[in-house]
Motif scaffolding. Sequence first.
Motif, PDB file in Angstrom:
ATOM      1  N   GLU A 369      33.514  90.357  58.475  1.00 49.16           N
ATOM      2  CA  GLU A 369      33.098  90.246  59.873  1.00 49.16           C
ATOM      3  C   GLU A 369      34.161  89.529  60.704  1.00 49.16           C
ATOM      4  O   GLU A 369      34.806  88.594  60.240  1.00 49.16           O
ATOM      5  N   LYS A 370      34.325  89.975  61.949  1.00 49.58           N
ATOM      6  CA  LYS A 370      35.193  89.333  62.937  1.00 49.58           C
ATOM      7  C   LYS A 370      36.671  89.315  62.546  1.00 49.58           C
ATOM      8  O   LYS A 370      37.447  88.561  63.114  1.00 49.58           O
ATOM      9  N   ILE A 371      37.049  90.129  61.579  1.00 49.65           N
ATOM     10  CA  ILE A 371      38.441  90.174  61.164  1.00 49.65           C
ATOM     11  C   ILE A 371      39.081  91.448  61.703  1.00 49.65           C
ATOM     12  O   ILE A 371      38.572  92.555  61.501  1.00 49.65           O
ATOM     13  N   LYS A 372      40.188  91.291  62.390  1.00 50.98           N
ATOM     14  CA  LYS A 372      40.922  92.430  62.939  1.00 50.98           C
ATOM     15  C   LYS A 372      42.043  92.819  61.974  1.00 50.98           C
ATOM     16  O   LYS A 372      42.550  91.965  61.225  1.00 50.98           O
ATOM     17  N   PRO A 373      42.474  94.060  61.995  1.00 52.41           N
ATOM     18  CA  PRO A 373      43.499  94.517  61.035  1.00 52.41           C
ATOM     19  C   PRO A 373      44.918  94.103  61.404  1.00 52.41           C
ATOM     20  O   PRO A 373      45.878  94.697  60.936  1.00 52.41           O
ATOM     21  N   TYR A 374      45.064  93.107  62.227  1.00 50.71           N
ATOM     22  CA  TYR A 374      46.387  92.643  62.645  1.00 50.71           C
ATOM     23  C   TYR A 374      46.321  91.159  62.973  1.00 50.71           C
ATOM     24  O   TYR A 374      45.239  90.563  63.079  1.00 50.71           O
ATOM     25  N   LEU A 375      47.488  90.555  63.150  1.00 54.54           N
ATOM     26  CA  LEU A 375      47.606  89.172  63.610  1.00 54.54           C
ATOM     27  C   LEU A 375      48.368  89.167  64.931  1.00 54.54           C
ATOM     28  O   LEU A 375      49.100  90.108  65.241  1.00 54.54           O
ATOM     29  N   THR A 376      48.205  88.121  65.678  1.00 55.43           N
ATOM     30  CA  THR A 376      48.979  87.942  66.910  1.00 55.43           C
ATOM     31  C   THR A 376      49.742  86.623  66.831  1.00 55.43           C
ATOM     32  O   THR A 376      49.525  85.825  65.921  1.00 55.43           O
ATOM     33  N   ALA A 377      50.618  86.412  67.788  1.00 54.16           N
ATOM     34  CA  ALA A 377      51.412  85.179  67.822  1.00 54.16           C
ATOM     35  C   ALA A 377      51.492  84.660  69.251  1.00 54.16           C
ATOM     36  O   ALA A 377      51.591  85.444  70.199  1.00 54.16           O
ATOM     37  N   SER A 378      51.428  83.366  69.392  1.00 56.76           N
ATOM     38  CA  SER A 378      51.571  82.713  70.703  1.00 56.76           C
ATOM     39  C   SER A 378      52.666  81.660  70.599  1.00 56.76           C
ATOM     40  O   SER A 378      52.904  81.104  69.528  1.00 56.76           O
ATOM     41  N   GLY A 379      53.316  81.380  71.726  1.00 55.24           N
ATOM     42  CA  GLY A 379      54.433  80.442  71.656  1.00 55.24           C
ATOM     43  C   GLY A 379      54.758  79.781  72.973  1.00 55.24           C
ATOM     44  O   GLY A 379      54.122  80.029  74.001  1.00 55.24           O
ATOM     45  N   GLY A 380      55.769  78.927  72.920  1.00 48.90           N
ATOM     46  CA  GLY A 380      56.221  78.203  74.096  1.00 48.90           C
ATOM     47  C   GLY A 380      57.702  78.407  74.341  1.00 48.90           C
ATOM     48  O   GLY A 380      58.483  78.620  73.401  1.00 48.90           O
ATOM     49  N   ILE A 381      58.087  78.370  75.614  1.00 49.01           N
ATOM     50  CA  ILE A 381      59.493  78.486  76.012  1.00 49.01           C
ATOM     51  C   ILE A 381      59.820  77.274  76.877  1.00 49.01           C
ATOM     52  O   ILE A 381      59.215  77.082  77.939  1.00 49.01           O
ATOM     53  N   LEU A 382      60.750  76.465  76.433  1.00 46.91           N
ATOM     54  CA  LEU A 382      61.174  75.291  77.203  1.00 46.91           C
ATOM     55  C   LEU A 382      62.581  75.540  77.736  1.00 46.91           C
ATOM     56  O   LEU A 382      63.538  75.642  76.970  1.00 46.91           O
ATOM     57  N   TYR A 383      62.705  75.647  79.055  1.00 51.09           N
ATOM     58  CA  TYR A 383      64.014  75.796  79.695  1.00 51.09           C
ATOM     59  C   TYR A 383      64.596  74.402  79.935  1.00 51.09           C
ATOM     60  O   TYR A 383      63.930  73.537  80.500  1.00 51.09           O
ATOM     61  N   HIS A 384      65.839  74.192  79.513  1.00 52.24           N
ATOM     62  CA  HIS A 384      66.457  72.872  79.664  1.00 52.24           C
ATOM     63  C   HIS A 384      67.972  73.004  79.640  1.00 52.24           C
ATOM     64  O   HIS A 384      68.520  74.065  79.317  1.00 52.24           O
ATOM     65  N   LYS A 385      68.650  71.916  79.959  1.00 51.34           N
ATOM     66  CA  LYS A 385      70.106  71.900  79.914  1.00 51.34           C
ATOM     67  C   LYS A 385      70.583  71.826  78.465  1.00 51.34           C
ATOM     68  O   LYS A 385      69.902  71.273  77.604  1.00 51.34           O
ATOM     69  N   ALA A 386      71.770  72.351  78.220  1.00 54.71           N
ATOM     70  CA  ALA A 386      72.299  72.395  76.857  1.00 54.71           C
ATOM     71  C   ALA A 386      72.523  71.006  76.284  1.00 54.71           C
ATOM     72  O   ALA A 386      72.467  70.812  75.071  1.00 54.71           O
ATOM     73  N   ASN A 387      72.765  70.026  77.148  1.00 56.46           N
ATOM     74  CA  ASN A 387      73.023  68.663  76.659  1.00 56.46           C
ATOM     75  C   ASN A 387      71.760  67.814  76.593  1.00 56.46           C
ATOM     76  O   ASN A 387      71.836  66.612  76.375  1.00 56.46           O
ATOM     77  N   HIS A 388      70.593  68.442  76.787  1.00 59.08           N
ATOM     78  CA  HIS A 388      69.351  67.673  76.708  1.00 59.08           C
ATOM     79  C   HIS A 388      69.081  67.287  75.256  1.00 59.08           C
ATOM     80  O   HIS A 388      69.288  68.094  74.347  1.00 59.08           O
ATOM     81  N   PRO A 389      68.607  66.051  74.994  1.00 61.81           N
ATOM     82  CA  PRO A 389      68.324  65.626  73.612  1.00 61.81           C
ATOM     83  C   PRO A 389      67.268  66.517  72.955  1.00 61.81           C
ATOM     84  O   PRO A 389      66.136  66.592  73.420  1.00 61.81           O
ATOM     85  N   PHE A 390      67.630  67.156  71.873  1.00 67.00           N
ATOM     86  CA  PHE A 390      66.707  68.076  71.211  1.00 67.00           C
ATOM     87  C   PHE A 390      65.549  67.348  70.545  1.00 67.00           C
ATOM     88  O   PHE A 390      64.516  67.946  70.265  1.00 67.00           O
ATOM     89  N   ILE A 391      65.720  66.069  70.267  1.00 74.04           N
ATOM     90  CA  ILE A 391      64.638  65.311  69.640  1.00 74.04           C
ATOM     91  C   ILE A 391      63.418  65.249  70.547  1.00 74.04           C
ATOM     92  O   ILE A 391      62.284  65.124  70.093  1.00 74.04           O
ATOM     93  N   HIS A 392      63.636  65.330  71.877  1.00 75.78           N
ATOM     94  CA  HIS A 392      62.519  65.372  72.820  1.00 75.78           C
ATOM     95  C   HIS A 392      62.054  66.812  73.059  1.00 75.78           C
ATOM     96  O   HIS A 392      60.866  67.062  73.268  1.00 75.78           O
ATOM     97  N   SER A 393      62.986  67.726  73.019  1.00 77.66           N
ATOM     98  CA  SER A 393      62.660  69.116  73.344  1.00 77.66           C
ATOM     99  C   SER A 393      61.644  69.712  72.384  1.00 77.66           C
ATOM    100  O   SER A 393      60.747  70.445  72.792  1.00 77.66           O
ATOM    101  N   HIS A 394      61.757  69.409  71.094  1.00 71.72           N
ATOM    102  CA  HIS A 394      60.886  70.080  70.136  1.00 71.72           C
ATOM    103  C   HIS A 394      59.438  69.631  70.291  1.00 71.72           C
ATOM    104  O   HIS A 394      58.507  70.405  70.072  1.00 71.72           O
ATOM    105  N   HIS A 395      59.219  68.360  70.710  1.00 76.85           N
ATOM    106  CA  HIS A 395      57.844  67.905  70.974  1.00 76.85           C
ATOM    107  C   HIS A 395      57.249  68.683  72.149  1.00 76.85           C
ATOM    108  O   HIS A 395      56.077  69.075  72.127  1.00 76.85           O
ATOM    109  N   LEU A 396      58.068  68.901  73.158  1.00 81.99           N
ATOM    110  CA  LEU A 396      57.581  69.592  74.353  1.00 81.99           C
ATOM    111  C   LEU A 396      57.300  71.065  74.077  1.00 81.99           C
ATOM    112  O   LEU A 396      56.295  71.615  74.535  1.00 81.99           O
ATOM    113  N   VAL A 397      58.182  71.722  73.329  1.00 82.02           N
ATOM    114  CA  VAL A 397      57.970  73.151  73.079  1.00 82.02           C
ATOM    115  C   VAL A 397      56.775  73.363  72.144  1.00 82.02           C
ATOM    116  O   VAL A 397      56.056  74.366  72.252  1.00 82.02           O
TER     117      VAL A 397
END
Length: 590
Positions: A369-397
């Motif tokens: 019951e309630k099972i579909k024959p496929y899966l889906t995926a959801s995600g986040g996109i964080l736009y930032h400067k290349a020199n932004h600290p990645f240690i903070h970016s991954h928490h936000l994304v």
Amino acid sequence: MVYSYLFEAKSIQHYLFKTGKVKDIIATSERLDLLIDDNKESLLSKVLHSAQLTSDLVSHKSEISDNTIRFIRCKGGAFYCYSKDKLPLVKLRNLWTLALQQMFPTLEFTDALVSADTLQKAIQKGHKQLAADRNTPTVKFPIATSIAERSTRTGEAATPISSQAKHESPEDKQCLDLDTNLHRQAYRNLGMKEGSALQDKFTPPSLKSNKGEPRNVYYPVDLENNFQFLAKNAIKKSDKEAIKDMALIHIDGNGLGLLLRALQSTLKKATDDQFCNAFRQFSEALSTATQQAAQQATLAIYNVANYQLPNSSKVYLPMRPLVLGGDDVTLLCRADLALKYSTIFCKAFKESSQKALVGLYKEHLVNAEKIKPYLTASGGILYHKANHPFIHSHHLVEGLCAKAKKLTKTIDENIGPAALAFFRLSNSVSSDIETLCTQSQRFNVKDKDNEQVLSLGVNAYVVDENDNHQSIDNLLRCINLSNEPKSPISMTKWRQMATALALGNKVEADRIYDRAVNLGDVKLSQQQEEQLRRLSGRSSGNNNFEKWYWPINNQDPTQLQSVISDMLIVDHFAEVNTVELSNTNIEEIA
């Protein structure tokens, strides 16, 4: 009696980004990708070989005996295995944890060795022990005592820098923490600049080369000098500002827990072999679907944005793979291509998962019951400067990903539609994503009659077209209408309205909107209003829709919602409309 050993690596994203340096992130991701897999190159396979233990990790058709270790799962930083004999699992646990702590000294993990009458009972018992083990963290060596020198980047105990690591990072002349030291040694010794197993997982079959031959496509390592931040023929003035902007993408599958519980329920009366084969089949199907989706999205990037470095014949893509394990994908991507990559991945993942799971679904889940024959995926996109600290970016994304998954569950608690959430980060902060959205997109505004709270961004949108919920397609249509030459409410007008609203002046924002509509083409104005209404998820007869905003809920008319901020973000990082030439010389972009 059945004996089972369960292992799970924890906090992998935190471990991956903890130094905040791209070179370390790349080296760590490549090493972690070799940690657990069903091939001979993985650390798990080498430990089994060194311990002279027989298993079906690499070959499913290997001869099975009482002391054979059989694997139920061996992907995505975790493995579950069992045997009829306890001694092989004890030996595996001792040698595996020893090797792990030598290779990844501070990586958090939980493990459990349990026994039960059946495999299913052993796995259930093991999960309970894993949860208990998670609350009793182990001591990691070397210990940073009060008098010990610490690494400036991680705060962990410092160790003398090795000669190989020193060659890769001449700026760190004295000491590094032990993990970073090992990462940089591997970065140099394993030749991670040119290619690795992780990069191959993202690379489409048509772009892969034969073993021993030069690679057909490469991914940049030096983001500052070798990454293509902007297409060669980007002609919009606003595109000049996007130079040095990039996007961090994190996408996670939906409905896995539901499917696993359903599979476990249908296999209650199954034998240990049937149970093992079904879950191993699911693990491999999930990994296949994720890789195929990533490869389809990568191919789409290759078709529009491959380039060459000066004095080099190598073809590069403006993206950098970081994680691909189980149903998780994390990568860095050129800002204007991030939404394209993410939407293609989400759509491809749904199709690929349906194909990969078809055998498992027909055999075990067709009556669930309630099972579909496929899966889906959801995600986040964080736009930032290349020199932004990645240690903070991954928490936000990760926060953005959670926001998208919340929308997915709101629409369908079973396996809901794919969704994406995005945010543009303009400065270095350590706040969570909800706090940032509140600070930058929610304003107290004054109307002629009363004071209200207006949110300028929805942030999360479903990927497939949906008239009842905010969708990416409807958002793009709103933006395209605003970019029409004779559009009454152009993107410039939306930007002016956003400025007025940030100052709390809703009266001025209404005046800008009304004036633009009155002076513009009536037909185009009606088209824009109707598209905004569709984007709001409200029907044409709904009286709660007011021009360009609407109530968040019908019970509280003082809480208003708009999409102005989302439109400005997506328009700013829109893919270049002109035909981009392949093999662009990066020097011509600067």
